[in-house]
Enzyme design. Structure first.
Site, PDB file in Angstrom:
ATOM      1  N   CYS A 382     -24.505 -14.719  39.564  1.00 60.02           N
ATOM      2  CA  CYS A 382     -23.344 -15.515  39.967  1.00 60.02           C
ATOM      3  C   CYS A 382     -23.080 -16.633  38.950  1.00 60.02           C
ATOM      4  O   CYS A 382     -22.572 -16.356  37.863  1.00 60.02           O
ATOM      5  CB  CYS A 382     -23.538 -16.057  41.381  1.00 60.02           C
ATOM      6  SG  CYS A 382     -22.000 -16.670  42.118  1.00 60.02           S
ATOM      7  N   HIS A 508     -24.391 -11.075  44.064  1.00 61.49           N
ATOM      8  CA  HIS A 508     -25.699 -11.547  44.536  1.00 61.49           C
ATOM      9  C   HIS A 508     -26.568 -10.331  44.879  1.00 61.49           C
ATOM     10  O   HIS A 508     -26.708  -9.986  46.062  1.00 61.49           O
ATOM     11  CB  HIS A 508     -25.540 -12.447  45.760  1.00 61.49           C
ATOM     12  CG  HIS A 508     -25.002 -13.805  45.453  1.00 61.49           C
ATOM     13  ND1 HIS A 508     -25.813 -14.909  45.299  1.00 61.49           N
ATOM     14  CD2 HIS A 508     -23.729 -14.233  45.244  1.00 61.49           C
ATOM     15  CE1 HIS A 508     -25.055 -15.967  45.021  1.00 61.49           C
ATOM     16  NE2 HIS A 508     -23.784 -15.586  44.990  1.00 61.49           N
ATOM     17  N   GLU A 510     -29.633 -10.032  45.058  1.00 60.95           N
ATOM     18  CA  GLU A 510     -30.827 -10.380  45.842  1.00 60.95           C
ATOM     19  C   GLU A 510     -30.640 -10.124  47.338  1.00 60.95           C
ATOM     20  O   GLU A 510     -31.626  -9.926  48.062  1.00 60.95           O
ATOM     21  CB  GLU A 510     -31.211 -11.849  45.624  1.00 60.95           C
ATOM     22  CG  GLU A 510     -30.271 -12.889  46.199  1.00 60.95           C
ATOM     23  CD  GLU A 510     -29.129 -13.301  45.280  1.00 60.95           C
ATOM     24  OE1 GLU A 510     -28.583 -14.410  45.461  1.00 60.95           O
ATOM     25  OE2 GLU A 510     -28.775 -12.500  44.382  1.00 60.95           O
TER      26      GLU A 510
END
Length: 540
Positions: A382, A508, A510
């Site tokens: 990001c 993102h 993750e």
């Protein structure tokens, strides 16, 4: 009929209700049941999106764009499910719905009260999720600690759920602390007794007590807890600190919690498949390799601010048979004149984390420059992508003063700018580009190689993007734009092909990593780190 499990906490906050809820869901998933987890949070914010990460930790984003508490990340990772907007309920969301209904006249002029109107809305949300997910079991964690004023409407609502659905379809799990005191480490049950007493005063009698403790609980202590708290001895579950949080479901299974829940809720007895979970835990506890990965961020002083990144790196170590030691670096510390070598010379890879605002961004840029020039494996997430573009524009393309409009409104080269659709947005809450979006990857790029596909979807949370006016300039100087939105309007991924491993994403990743399915970007980063560590070792 859907079964409902409610998880509450007592004695102290941050006791581990989220991991307990996630682990309990894992036990049921190991038996093949469909589980819908949810978090009932008593704060008045409508969602977690505007909360300070220093205070509240990470904001977790779902596929449908909800900004939620970080516990939903635990649920997704442990249970390997995808949560939704309905998985997160707050006081703010409940009262907004009740007030909207009152304004529409839905209550036909009646006096609107906490009971029944607020509690009915809470129950409606719980039941709506059960229907949406077609769940065999809903597991709902109630935020806060028993005794908090804020959580009383939620506790009353789950008390009423037993009346509505019957004792055979509802279950209460209470997570509590059993401390040790004094020079001999004497185990004390009184805090647990008081916590259960407060819960029973509200009208809820727990079916299971999960007892957090740093020591094993002797048989006589468990018998005492059983007697004074009114739960059967087999429902007093010891929960000690373990080497890895992913070991908790195995410990609970060994303690008989899975079978107890199945029997208590009259679920169909099914065989338990722990093979995959046991294998990944064994690798986490005794890996063959070890690497250090630096995470440079703006909020590293709160260990929960980048929880999903930390867990994603742990997951990535599993297929690489490697322990991943994270070196947390506050980006401000790279701006005080000390060379980046002081922070990064001993690490095997670098992650530059998300964030907002101008504080510490020059530190991020310095770290990225070091990684690009030294061949250090790099992943930007990001804001990490945006800083990588700024660094490349300044130091490779020669665009002195290149920056983001977020940081410098009149930058001479605004290589990062506000998304056009964001220009007239004034509200802060739930107004960013949020949720899952598709992305097309370019053939032959590192991104396409890692994903093994040319079409992917990732979750997003941002307002700023790469300025298309500078795309050609960046590419001319050696930056590859390896992922774009399907309409080619937005840059989603960039990389530097001349570098051993240099890649960044506007998304993102993750939020989609699982211990049994590590995210390909993190897995690739750790693989590159292992190779780098091996090559350095061979050279010495």
């Amino acid at each position: 009929m859907t079964k409902y499990i409610f998880v509450t906490g007592g004695v102290v906050s941050s006791i581990g209700k989220g991991i307990t809820t996630a682990s309990l869901g894992r036990l049921l998933r190991n038996r093949g049941f469909t589980v819908a987890p949810m978090k009932l949070d008593p704060y008045i914010n409508v969602d977690a999106g505007t909360m300070n990460p220093f205070q509240h930790g990470e904001v977790f984003v779902t596929d449908d764009g909800a900004e939620t508490d970080l516990d939903l990340g635990h649920y997704e990772r442990f249970m390997d499910v995808s949560c939704s907007r309905g998985s997160s309920v707050t006081t703010g969301k409940v009262y907004s719905a009740v007030i909207d209904a009152e304004r529409r006249g839905d209550y036909l002029g009646g006096t609107v009260q906490v009971i029944p109107h607020v509690t009915n809305e809470i129950k409606r949300a719980i039941q709506a999720l059960a229907k949406e997910q077609e769940a065999d079991v809903v597991i709902a964690e109630i935020g806060g600690t028993v005794g908090d004023i804020e959580s009383l409407p939620f506790l009353e609502a789950i008390r009423q759920m037993r009346t509505d659905h019957g004792i055979e379809n509802t279950m209460y799990v209470h997570v509590t602390l059993v401390p040790t005191v004094g020079p001999w480490g004497e185990v004390k049950t009184k805090p647990t007794q008081h916590s259960v007493e407060r819960l029973r005063a509200i009208g809820i009698a727990p079916d299971v007590l999960v007892c957090r403790s740093e020591v094993s609980l002797p048989h006589d202590v468990r018998e005492k807890i059983s007697l004074f708290c009114g739960v059967p001895p087999q429902a007093v579950i010891e929960s000690k600190t373990v080497d890895t949080i992913y070991e908790v479901p195995i410990e609970y299974e060994a303690a008989g919690l899975g079978d107890f829940v199945v029997n208590r809720l009259r679920l169909e007895p099914r065989p338990v498949n722990l093979t995959e979970w046991q294998a990944l835990v064994e690798t986490l506890k005794d890996p063959r390799n070890s690497v250090k990965v630096a995470v440079v961020g703006k909020y590293t002083s709160n260990g929960d601010a980048y929880k999903s990144i930390a867990e994603s790196l742990t997951h990535a170590g599993i297929p690489n048979d490697s322990r991943v030691e994270i070196v947390w670096i506050e980006s401000d510390s790279l701006e005080n004149g000390r060379p980046p070598e002081e922070f990064l010379a001993e690490v095997d890879a670098l992650v530059v984390a998300p964030g907002f605002g101008g504080r510490g961004i020059e530190g991020k840029i310095r770290a990225i420059e070091y990684a690009r020039e030294k061949g250090l494996p790099f992943l930007g997430i990001c804001l990490g992508l945006q800083m990588a573009v700024i660094e490349f524009a300044r130091n490779v393309c020669g665009l002195e003063g290149a920056n983001s409009e977020e940081m410098v409104a009149d930058a001479p080269y605004p290589v990062i700018h506000l998304l056009p659709e964001q220009k007239h947005v004034t509200d802060k809450g739930a107004s960013m580009r949020l949720g899952s979006y598709p992305c097309n990857l370019v053939n032959g790029t590192l991104a396409a190689q890692l994903y093994g596909s040319n079409r992917i979807e990732e979750r997003h949370r941002h307002r700023y993007e790469v300025n298309n006016d500078f795309r050609e300039k960046l590419q001319q100087h050696g930056m590859a734009i390896s992922g774009v939105s399907p309409d080619y309007r937005l840059v989603e991924m960039i990389e530097v092909p001349s570098h051993p491993f240099f890649i960044a994403t506007q998304a993102h990743p993750e939020f989609r990593s699982r211990p049994n399915r590590p995210h390909p970007l993190f897995e690739g980063l750790v693989r590159a780190a292992v190779l780098r560590r091996a090559s350095v070792g061979a050279a010495t």
